[in-house]
Design an enzyme around this catalytic site. Structure first.
Site, PDB file in Angstrom:
ATOM      1  N   PRO A 196       0.780  -1.237   0.000  1.00 36.87           N
ATOM      2  CA  PRO A 196       0.000   0.000   0.000  1.00 36.87           C
ATOM      3  C   PRO A 196       0.813   1.289   0.000  1.00 36.87           C
ATOM      4  CG  PRO A 196      -0.240  -1.193   2.086  1.00 36.87           C
ATOM      5  CD  PRO A 196       0.457  -2.108   1.136  1.00 36.87           C
ATOM      6  N   ASN A 197       0.298   2.231  -0.744  1.00 32.30           N
ATOM      7  CA  ASN A 197       0.807   3.615  -0.819  1.00 32.30           C
ATOM      8  C   ASN A 197       2.100   3.759  -1.608  1.00 32.30           C
ATOM      9  OD1 ASN A 197      -1.337   4.751   0.821  1.00 32.30           O
ATOM     10  ND2 ASN A 197      -0.398   3.630   2.510  1.00 32.30           N
ATOM     11  N   ARG A 201       4.828  11.104  -1.156  1.00 32.03           N
ATOM     12  CA  ARG A 201       5.307  10.744   0.182  1.00 32.03           C
ATOM     13  C   ARG A 201       6.568  11.535   0.520  1.00 32.03           C
ATOM     14  NH1 ARG A 201       4.355   4.387   1.216  1.00 32.03           N
ATOM     15  NH2 ARG A 201       4.374   5.103   3.380  1.00 32.03           N
ATOM     16  N   TYR A 249      11.742   8.599   1.378  1.00 33.33           N
ATOM     17  CA  TYR A 249      11.564   7.661   0.260  1.00 33.33           C
ATOM     18  C   TYR A 249      12.303   8.053  -1.017  1.00 33.33           C
ATOM     19  CZ  TYR A 249       8.073   5.558   3.256  1.00 33.33           C
ATOM     20  OH  TYR A 249       7.455   4.943   4.312  1.00 33.33           O
ATOM     21  N   ASN A 269       7.988  -5.736  -1.365  1.00 36.98           N
ATOM     22  CA  ASN A 269       7.972  -4.636  -0.404  1.00 36.98           C
ATOM     23  C   ASN A 269       6.554  -4.586   0.141  1.00 36.98           C
ATOM     24  OD1 ASN A 269       7.901  -2.316   1.061  1.00 36.98           O
ATOM     25  ND2 ASN A 269       8.991  -1.059  -0.428  1.00 36.98           N
ATOM     26  N   ALA A 278       3.292  -1.019   4.598  1.00 44.22           N
ATOM     27  CA  ALA A 278       2.773  -1.053   5.980  1.00 44.22           C
ATOM     28  C   ALA A 278       2.304  -2.449   6.400  1.00 44.22           C
ATOM     29  CB  ALA A 278       1.643  -0.043   6.144  1.00 44.22           C
ATOM     30  N   GLU A 309      12.458  -9.799   1.071  1.00 40.94           N
ATOM     31  CA  GLU A 309      11.736  -8.625   1.576  1.00 40.94           C
ATOM     32  C   GLU A 309      12.608  -7.390   1.350  1.00 40.94           C
ATOM     33  OE1 GLU A 309      11.239  -8.847   5.816  1.00 40.94           O
ATOM     34  OE2 GLU A 309      10.256  -6.891   5.949  1.00 40.94           O
ATOM     35  N   HIS A 346      12.790  -2.928   1.548  1.00 39.35           N
ATOM     36  CA  HIS A 346      12.222  -1.631   1.950  1.00 39.35           C
ATOM     37  C   HIS A 346      13.105  -0.531   1.405  1.00 39.35           C
ATOM     38  CE1 HIS A 346       9.411  -3.588   4.633  1.00 39.35           C
ATOM     39  NE2 HIS A 346      10.414  -4.360   5.007  1.00 39.35           N
ATOM     40  N   ARG A 400      13.292   4.146  12.144  1.00 43.72           N
ATOM     41  CA  ARG A 400      12.112   5.012  12.140  1.00 43.72           C
ATOM     42  C   ARG A 400      11.240   4.754  13.378  1.00 43.72           C
ATOM     43  NH1 ARG A 400       9.411   4.591   6.428  1.00 43.72           N
ATOM     44  NH2 ARG A 400       8.257   6.355   7.310  1.00 43.72           N
TER      45      ARG A 400
END
Ligand code: DQA
Length: 143
Positions: A9-10, A17, A22, A73, A76, A97, A99, A106
């Site tokens: 998502p997003n 963003r 990012y 990725n 969230a 995985e 990111h 964070r």
């Protein structure tokens, strides 16, 4: 060889963003980057994005059924989706995985990944190069 590069998502809204977290690549640019990097390594990358947990699970089932390696990725979903973890666990090919940011640097809620425990490995914090490094790892694992 075909691989799935799945984004949660997003991530299609990277342009909106926080660029200090990012970076400045838009999602279409990221798709172009991943596709080109994958091609150099001999992969045909099918890059997808969804805001839906159900859709992500269906794509993981497709990877399991078709024995496709996955770079994911989970965005969230990383931090709470046991359903995506269980679906990813069905994939017997490598699941890497990735990111863009480093979630461990964070907010505290990002420090937990429910995906990492079933992933072949995790790469985080290198911006778009996280995907590149994941593809490289995949190439080494597979070839
Ligand atoms: C992310 C990190 C997640 O914590 C966040 O929810 C995202 C993107 C990353 O690529 O850095 O949406 O997965």
């Amino acid at each position: 060889m075909k691989i799935l590069v799945l984004n949660g998502p997003n991530l299609a809204r990277l342009d909106l963003r926080d660029s200090s977290i990012y970076g400045s690549m838009t999602f279409p640019d990221l798709i172009t980057f991943i596709t080109a990097e994958a091609a150099e390594l001999g992969f045909n990358a099918d890059v997808r994005q969804t805001d839906s947990e159900s859709q992500m699970i269906q794509w993981l089932h497709e990877a399991a059924d078709s024995q496709l390696p996955v770079v994911i990725n989970p965005a969230a979903f990383t931090h709470y989706s046991y359903a995506i973890r269980d679906a990813a666990e069905l994939v017997k090919s490598p699941v890497i995985e990735v990111h863009l940011s480093n979630p461990l640097a964070r907010e505290e809620f990002r420090h937990t990944s429910v995906i990492s425990g079933i992933a072949t490995g995790t790469i985080a914090g290198f911006g778009p190069d996280s995907y590149r490094l994941a593809l490289l790892a995949l190439a080494r694992l597979i070839k």
